[in-house]
Design an enzyme around this catalytic site. Structure first.
Site, short mmCIF file in Angstrom:
data_model
loop_
_atom_site.label_atom_id
_atom_site.label_comp_id
_atom_site.label_asym_id
_atom_site.label_seq_id
_atom_site.Cartn_x
_atom_site.Cartn_y
_atom_site.Cartn_z
N CYS A 9 -14.20 52.59 74.69
CA CYS A 9 -13.76 51.49 75.56
C CYS A 9 -12.29 51.73 75.91
O CYS A 9 -11.75 52.81 75.64
CB CYS A 9 -13.98 50.14 74.88
SG CYS A 9 -12.89 49.79 73.48
N ASN A 12 -10.02 50.66 72.16
CA ASN A 12 -10.59 51.01 70.86
C ASN A 12 -10.19 50.02 69.76
O ASN A 12 -10.01 50.39 68.62
CB ASN A 12 -10.19 52.44 70.46
CG ASN A 12 -11.01 52.99 69.30
OD1 ASN A 12 -10.50 53.76 68.50
ND2 ASN A 12 -12.27 52.59 69.18
N CYS A 14 -11.64 46.54 70.26
CA CYS A 14 -12.62 45.45 70.39
C CYS A 14 -14.05 45.99 70.56
O CYS A 14 -14.80 46.11 69.61
CB CYS A 14 -12.27 44.53 71.56
SG CYS A 14 -10.81 43.52 71.32
N ARG A 15 -14.38 46.33 71.80
CA ARG A 15 -15.77 46.63 72.12
C ARG A 15 -16.30 47.89 71.43
O ARG A 15 -17.37 47.87 70.82
CB ARG A 15 -15.94 46.76 73.64
CG ARG A 15 -15.76 45.45 74.38
CD ARG A 15 -15.76 45.67 75.89
NE ARG A 15 -14.59 46.44 76.31
CZ ARG A 15 -14.39 46.90 77.55
NH1 ARG A 15 -15.33 46.70 78.47
NH2 ARG A 15 -13.29 47.55 77.86
N SER A 16 -15.57 48.99 71.53
CA SER A 16 -16.11 50.24 70.97
C SER A 16 -16.19 50.22 69.44
O SER A 16 -17.19 50.68 68.88
CB SER A 16 -15.33 51.46 71.47
OG SER A 16 -13.97 51.38 71.11
N ASP A 126 -14.96 43.15 79.12
CA ASP A 126 -13.75 43.29 78.32
C ASP A 126 -13.29 41.91 77.87
O ASP A 126 -12.98 41.06 78.71
CB ASP A 126 -12.66 43.96 79.14
CG ASP A 126 -11.47 44.39 78.30
OD1 ASP A 126 -11.25 43.79 77.23
OD2 ASP A 126 -10.76 45.32 78.70
#
Length: 322
Positions: A9, A12, A14-16, A126
């Site tokens: 993401c 690196n 939050c999402r990933s 995001d």
């Protein structure tokens, strides 16, 4: 041989990493964790070295997903060679990846948007962005922002003032203040901390409009409002607006980040003059830009000599500040 998967993401944090630890739980629950190697990375350098964002941690814990401390890192060309599958969270990540790794042409078809596995064209949103500007604008003003979009960019032929452009900037400022300064300030107040610091591009209203809407609205959440003066400039309006906020919100003091970008030949006379004019306009706490932790490694050269142990005069420096 293990199947190696990399989630990517923007930052690196939050999402990933959430995808990484969710996937690790899924393969563990299936009794197949020995068959996979799972990791995550960023397309940008903005969060390098930082751990998972606290709200992302809270979300993982809420759903019973464990995680370990980690540091954000940027994706590399060697990652493309090493991992079998690389899953991106959104199309912006794909664009960034192409800029970061222009030599990677993905001839082996390793790179894929994560949501495409579900047959969807959607992105994994995001969490740093709300995505509801139009809805909140309509709630506030009773009309669609999109109906007046041209007025944001172009002037009227008869030079009329656009009320919709004003409303746009007002709403941007409100949303930014509520999402940033108000939240940070509330947390600090709950934990008995006086929030201090400065906003970006403070000197002129035009600059403030470009960066944050307006600076004054954010000061309401600062325990000690502050400013940042670079290059030994005399920004009287910047100081006066912060001083005004101090009076309006009955703050106990006013901070200034001082001496930045004054270069190596900035002498004690310059320090004294900079401190004096700011003190005359209400500054009660001068925050030095800056004191080094170490002289090792790369270093900028835009500030004065370190006001610390690296300079032979630092123990007498209080004569200047006091």
């Amino acid at each position: 041989m293990k199947q190696k998967i990399l989630f990517v993401c923007h930052g690196n944090i939050c999402r990933s990493p959430m995808a990484e630890f969710i996937m690790k739980k899924l393969v563990k629950d299936a009794g197949r964790e020995d068959e996979f190697e799972i990791a995550s990375a960023a397309t940008s350098t903005e969060e390098i070295g930082n751990d998972i964002y606290p709200l992302a941690k809270a979300c993982l814990l809420k759903h019973g997903i464990s995680f370990t401390p980690r540091e954000a890192r940027q994706v590399t060309c060697s990652d493309y060679d090493y991992y079998d599958r690389i899953f991106l969270m959104d199309r912006n990540n794909l664009c960034w990846l192409r800029n970061v790794l222009p030599e990677v042409k993905d001839e082996r078809g390793k790179i894929q948007l994560l949501m495409s596995l579900t047959g969807s064209n959607c992105d994994v949103a995001d969490p740093w962005y709300t995505g509801d500007f139009e809805e909140t604008y309509r709630e506030t003003y009773g009309e669609s922002f999109l109906d007046y979009l041209p007025e944001i960019f172009w002037e009227f032929s008869d030079n009329r003032i656009s009320v919709h452009r004003y409303r746009y900037h007002d709403h941007v400022c409100r949303r930014f203040t509520e999402s940033y300064a108000d939240q940070v300030g509330s947390w600090c107040e709950e934990n008995n901390i006086l929030l201090t610091g400065h906003m970006m591009r403070e000197p002129y209203l035009e600059w403030q409009t470009m960066a944050l809407g307006e600076a004054m609205r954010s000061y309401r959440s600062f325990g000690i409002p502050g400013m940042d003066i670079l290059c030994d400039r005399r920004e009287l309006t910047t100081a006066k607006q912060v001083q005004s906020a101090v009076h309006q919100f009955n703050a106990p003091g006013m901070t200034s980040e001082i001496y930045g970008v004054t270069n190596w030949d900035f002498d004690f006379r310059g320090h004294k003059m900079a401190g004096d004019w700011q003190a005359a306009l209400g500054v009660t706490s001068r925050t030095h830009h800056l004191t080094w932790t170490s002289m090792g490694g790369e270093a900028k050269r835009d500030y004065p000599a370190s006001i610390g142990s690296q300079s032979p005069w630092y123990e007498e420096y209080s004569y200047i500040e006091n």
